[in-house]
Design a protein around this motif. Structure first.
Motif, PDB file in Angstrom:
ATOM      1  N   LEU A  35     -13.807   8.641   1.914  1.00  0.00           N
ATOM      2  CA  LEU A  35     -13.168   9.776   1.242  1.00  0.00           C
ATOM      3  C   LEU A  35     -14.072  10.999   1.183  1.00  0.00           C
ATOM      4  O   LEU A  35     -13.581  12.128   1.156  1.00  0.00           O
ATOM      5  CB  LEU A  35     -12.716   9.382  -0.171  1.00  0.00           C
ATOM      6  CG  LEU A  35     -11.395   8.645  -0.250  1.00  0.00           C
ATOM      7  CD1 LEU A  35     -11.183   8.082  -1.642  1.00  0.00           C
ATOM      8  CD2 LEU A  35     -10.231   9.536   0.164  1.00  0.00           C
ATOM      9  N   CYS A  67      -8.943   1.056   7.078  1.00  0.00           N
ATOM     10  CA  CYS A  67      -9.989   1.705   6.278  1.00  0.00           C
ATOM     11  C   CYS A  67     -11.151   2.153   7.155  1.00  0.00           C
ATOM     12  O   CYS A  67     -12.311   1.871   6.877  1.00  0.00           O
ATOM     13  CB  CYS A  67     -10.467   0.801   5.144  1.00  0.00           C
ATOM     14  SG  CYS A  67     -11.441   1.679   3.883  1.00  0.00           S
ATOM     15  N   ARG A 117      -7.194   9.171  -2.772  1.00  0.00           N
ATOM     16  CA  ARG A 117      -7.265   7.778  -2.306  1.00  0.00           C
ATOM     17  C   ARG A 117      -6.859   7.745  -0.842  1.00  0.00           C
ATOM     18  O   ARG A 117      -6.139   8.631  -0.366  1.00  0.00           O
ATOM     19  CB  ARG A 117      -6.292   6.877  -3.079  1.00  0.00           C
ATOM     20  CG  ARG A 117      -6.629   6.604  -4.522  1.00  0.00           C
ATOM     21  CD  ARG A 117      -7.899   5.792  -4.742  1.00  0.00           C
ATOM     22  NE  ARG A 117      -7.959   4.516  -4.055  1.00  0.00           N
ATOM     23  CZ  ARG A 117      -7.602   3.340  -4.579  1.00  0.00           C
ATOM     24  NH1 ARG A 117      -7.129   3.293  -5.820  1.00  0.00           N
ATOM     25  NH2 ARG A 117      -7.711   2.229  -3.873  1.00  0.00           N
ATOM     26  N   HIS A 172      -5.194  10.056   3.848  1.00  0.00           N
ATOM     27  CA  HIS A 172      -5.629  10.540   2.537  1.00  0.00           C
ATOM     28  C   HIS A 172      -4.445  11.117   1.753  1.00  0.00           C
ATOM     29  O   HIS A 172      -3.645  11.880   2.286  1.00  0.00           O
ATOM     30  CB  HIS A 172      -6.699  11.624   2.761  1.00  0.00           C
ATOM     31  CG  HIS A 172      -7.054  12.416   1.564  1.00  0.00           C
ATOM     32  ND1 HIS A 172      -7.186  13.787   1.602  1.00  0.00           N
ATOM     33  CD2 HIS A 172      -7.315  12.057   0.292  1.00  0.00           C
ATOM     34  CE1 HIS A 172      -7.517  14.232   0.415  1.00  0.00           C
ATOM     35  NE2 HIS A 172      -7.604  13.199  -0.410  1.00  0.00           N
ATOM     36  N   SER A 176       0.852  -1.192   0.000  1.00  0.00           N
ATOM     37  CA  SER A 176       0.000   0.000   0.000  1.00  0.00           C
ATOM     38  C   SER A 176       0.890   1.244   0.000  1.00  0.00           C
ATOM     39  O   SER A 176       2.045   1.197   0.448  1.00  0.00           O
ATOM     40  CB  SER A 176      -0.931   0.023   1.214  1.00  0.00           C
ATOM     41  OG  SER A 176      -0.229   0.339   2.399  1.00  0.00           O
ATOM     42  N   GLU A 196     -14.055   2.612   0.986  1.00  0.00           N
ATOM     43  CA  GLU A 196     -13.064   3.683   0.855  1.00  0.00           C
ATOM     44  C   GLU A 196     -13.701   4.930   0.263  1.00  0.00           C
ATOM     45  O   GLU A 196     -13.453   6.041   0.752  1.00  0.00           O
ATOM     46  CB  GLU A 196     -11.901   3.211  -0.034  1.00  0.00           C
ATOM     47  CG  GLU A 196     -10.862   4.290  -0.256  1.00  0.00           C
ATOM     48  CD  GLU A 196      -9.758   3.893  -1.220  1.00  0.00           C
ATOM     49  OE1 GLU A 196      -8.906   4.757  -1.488  1.00  0.00           O
ATOM     50  OE2 GLU A 196      -9.750   2.747  -1.706  1.00  0.00           O
ATOM     51  N   GLU A 197     -14.492   4.770  -0.775  1.00  0.00           N
ATOM     52  CA  GLU A 197     -15.132   5.931  -1.406  1.00  0.00           C
ATOM     53  C   GLU A 197     -16.042   6.671  -0.430  1.00  0.00           C
ATOM     54  O   GLU A 197     -16.069   7.897  -0.405  1.00  0.00           O
ATOM     55  CB  GLU A 197     -15.899   5.501  -2.647  1.00  0.00           C
ATOM     56  CG  GLU A 197     -14.971   5.082  -3.773  1.00  0.00           C
ATOM     57  CD  GLU A 197     -15.702   4.575  -5.002  1.00  0.00           C
ATOM     58  OE1 GLU A 197     -16.927   4.319  -4.926  1.00  0.00           O
ATOM     59  OE2 GLU A 197     -15.038   4.434  -6.040  1.00  0.00           O
ATOM     60  N   GLN A 228      -5.331   1.911   1.418  1.00  0.00           N
ATOM     61  CA  GLN A 228      -6.114   1.047   0.541  1.00  0.00           C
ATOM     62  C   GLN A 228      -5.595   1.042  -0.893  1.00  0.00           C
ATOM     63  O   GLN A 228      -5.976   0.192  -1.692  1.00  0.00           O
ATOM     64  CB  GLN A 228      -7.582   1.492   0.549  1.00  0.00           C
ATOM     65  CG  GLN A 228      -8.229   1.427   1.916  1.00  0.00           C
ATOM     66  CD  GLN A 228      -8.202   0.030   2.493  1.00  0.00           C
ATOM     67  OE1 GLN A 228      -8.730  -0.907   1.893  1.00  0.00           O
ATOM     68  NE2 GLN A 228      -7.577  -0.134   3.659  1.00  0.00           N
ATOM     69  N   ALA A 229      -4.760   2.003  -1.242  1.00  0.00           N
ATOM     70  CA  ALA A 229      -4.221   2.135  -2.602  1.00  0.00           C
ATOM     71  C   ALA A 229      -2.981   1.259  -2.733  1.00  0.00           C
ATOM     72  O   ALA A 229      -1.956   1.509  -2.097  1.00  0.00           O
ATOM     73  CB  ALA A 229      -3.888   3.591  -2.899  1.00  0.00           C
ATOM     74  N   GLU A 278      -8.734  -0.649  -7.885  1.00  0.00           N
ATOM     75  CA  GLU A 278      -9.969   0.142  -7.807  1.00  0.00           C
ATOM     76  C   GLU A 278     -10.326   0.414  -6.355  1.00  0.00           C
ATOM     77  O   GLU A 278     -10.175  -0.466  -5.498  1.00  0.00           O
ATOM     78  CB  GLU A 278     -11.121  -0.623  -8.456  1.00  0.00           C
ATOM     79  CG  GLU A 278     -11.007  -0.777  -9.952  1.00  0.00           C
ATOM     80  CD  GLU A 278     -11.650   0.368 -10.701  1.00  0.00           C
ATOM     81  OE1 GLU A 278     -12.629   0.945 -10.204  1.00  0.00           O
ATOM     82  OE2 GLU A 278     -11.147   0.678 -11.791  1.00  0.00           O
ATOM     83  N   ALA A 279     -10.823   1.621  -6.079  1.00  0.00           N
ATOM     84  CA  ALA A 279     -11.299   1.936  -4.732  1.00  0.00           C
ATOM     85  C   ALA A 279     -12.601   1.186  -4.483  1.00  0.00           C
ATOM     86  O   ALA A 279     -13.490   1.166  -5.338  1.00  0.00           O
ATOM     87  CB  ALA A 279     -11.517   3.433  -4.587  1.00  0.00           C
ATOM     88  N   GLU A 280     -12.714   0.565  -3.322  1.00  0.00           N
ATOM     89  CA  GLU A 280     -13.948  -0.124  -2.963  1.00  0.00           C
ATOM     90  C   GLU A 280     -14.925   0.875  -2.353  1.00  0.00           C
ATOM     91  O   GLU A 280     -14.547   1.983  -1.964  1.00  0.00           O
ATOM     92  CB  GLU A 280     -13.647  -1.269  -2.006  1.00  0.00           C
ATOM     93  CG  GLU A 280     -12.833  -2.360  -2.695  1.00  0.00           C
ATOM     94  CD  GLU A 280     -12.651  -3.599  -1.850  1.00  0.00           C
ATOM     95  OE1 GLU A 280     -13.332  -3.740  -0.803  1.00  0.00           O
ATOM     96  OE2 GLU A 280     -11.821  -4.432  -2.251  1.00  0.00           O
TER      97      GLU A 280
END
Length: 112
Positions: A73, A46, A84, A52, A26, A69-70, A88-89, A64-66
């Motif tokens: 954010l 998470c 991101r 961030h 990550s 996470e979105e 998680q990235a 891809e962001a799950e």
């Protein structure tokens, strides 16, 4: 090994940095492993937004962001379409350029 260019941040990385990290790591782990003490109040589970980052180059190469996470954010300070959670990235094979935002929503820094 991919290179991560970290743009200057007054507190965490005043001169900026260029680090390497193995694919599968990550961004948060890569920063911490290279002495850049980014906040991560939830221990990379998470559950907060203190780690961030804004991915200025290489965003498409990341996983891809799950949805979880979105959703988190949405609460991050300075949110952009390239934002991101660094915990998680996951780094792939492409080089990245990341910016750590000036502020986070953490009211009390953790001792990590």
């Amino acid at each position: 090994m991919p290179t991560i260019k970290v743009l200057p941040h007054a507190e965490y990385c005043p001169e900026g940095a260029q680090i390497t990290a193995p694919a599968g790591t990550s961004i948060c782990e890569a920063l911490l492993d290279n002495g850049i003490s980014i906040e991560h109040a939830c221990d990379m589970s998470c559950a907060c937004t203190t780690c961030h980052v804004i991915v200025r180059e290489g965003l498409a190469s990341l996983n891809e962001a799950e949805e979880e996470e979105e959703d988190l954010l949405d609460r991050a300070w300075g949110l952009t379409p390239q934002s991101r959670l660094s915990c998680q990235a996951i780094v792939a094979q492409k080089d990245l350029t990341v910016e750590i935002p000036k502020y986070s929503i953490n009211h009390a820094k953790e001792n990590h």
